[in-house]
Design a protein around this motif. Structure first.
Motif, PDB file in Angstrom:
ATOM      1  N   ARG A  32      37.669  12.909  36.217  1.00 17.96           N
ATOM      2  CA  ARG A  32      36.140  12.589  37.066  1.00 17.96           C
ATOM      3  C   ARG A  32      35.760  11.077  36.534  1.00 17.96           C
ATOM      4  NH1 ARG A  32      30.873  15.339  36.568  1.00 17.96           N
ATOM      5  NH2 ARG A  32      29.800  13.785  36.900  1.00 17.96           N
ATOM      6  N   GLU A  35      33.890   8.302  36.168  1.00 15.90           N
ATOM      7  CA  GLU A  35      32.319   7.277  35.739  1.00 15.90           C
ATOM      8  C   GLU A  35      32.360   6.294  35.471  1.00 15.90           C
ATOM      9  OE1 GLU A  35      32.631  10.498  32.582  1.00 15.90           O
ATOM     10  OE2 GLU A  35      31.302  12.125  33.534  1.00 15.90           O
ATOM     11  N   PRO A  67      25.771  12.342  41.697  1.00 18.51           N
ATOM     12  CA  PRO A  67      27.508  12.490  41.447  1.00 18.51           C
ATOM     13  C   PRO A  67      27.661  11.188  43.086  1.00 18.51           C
ATOM     14  CG  PRO A  67      25.685  14.167  42.858  1.00 18.51           C
ATOM     15  CD  PRO A  67      25.006  13.594  42.109  1.00 18.51           C
TER      16      PRO A  67
END
Length: 172
Positions: A11, A13, A50
């Motif tokens: 992911r 980030e 998101p």
């Protein structure tokens, strides 16, 4: 036979994001619209939105948002400011010094025949620039500098000058 499992990307980030209030302040203070969009994206990401939602809110692609995140993670706040105005665009077709010389030349009569026609202007520019200049480009530069190409009114080749003078006298 054993099949390989599909591995998901980790992911993406923000690493060590600053406080969202600081990002919001940077977003609100910036006047450059492109830089403002970057700060806005970082602020939204720092507040927990998101990537797809940030892209939809800002009207950019998810790839653009991911690029902003990568650049921020690599260089921090400084990297975001360094991205400003990397593409300066093409240099002008007519450099400023040639523009001014052209303006000065147009204010005087043309050396050959006294009239600045489009062809004369194109020849003048071709000599100064060292390359061929299309007459349409010369015309656009003349117009941009506030001049109109001058040329004499068309005359009929077989006109009768005496009849023209006689007409002028009789009509007044």
């Amino acid at each position: 036979m054993q099949l390989a499992k599909h591995r998901r990307r980790p992911r993406l980030e923000l690493k060590d994001p600053p406080h969202p209030d600081n990002l919001h302040a940077l977003y609100r203070e910036t006047e450059d619209p492109v830089e403002r969009a970057r700060w806005h994206a970082l602020w939204l990401l720092a507040t927990g939105h998101p990537i797809p939602q940030v892209a939809k809110i800002l009207g950019y692609s998810e790839r653009w948002v991911r690029t902003v995140i990568h650049r921020y993670n690599q260089g921090g706040l400084r990297a975001m400011a360094d991205l400003r105005h990397r593409n300066k665009g093409k240099p002008p077709l007519l450099p400023p010094e040639v523009q001014e010389a052209f303006r000065q030349a147009l204010q005087a009569p043309h050396p050959r025949d006294g009239l600045w026609t489009i062809r004369n202007a194109a020849e003048w520019l071709s000599e100064r620039l060292g390359r061929e200049v299309d007459p349409r480009r010369a015309w656009s530069w003349m117009r941009r500098l506030g001049f109109a190409p001058l040329r004499p009114r068309p005359r009929h080749r077989e006109r009768d000058l005496e009849a023209g003078e006689e007409f002028k006298k009789s009509s007044s």
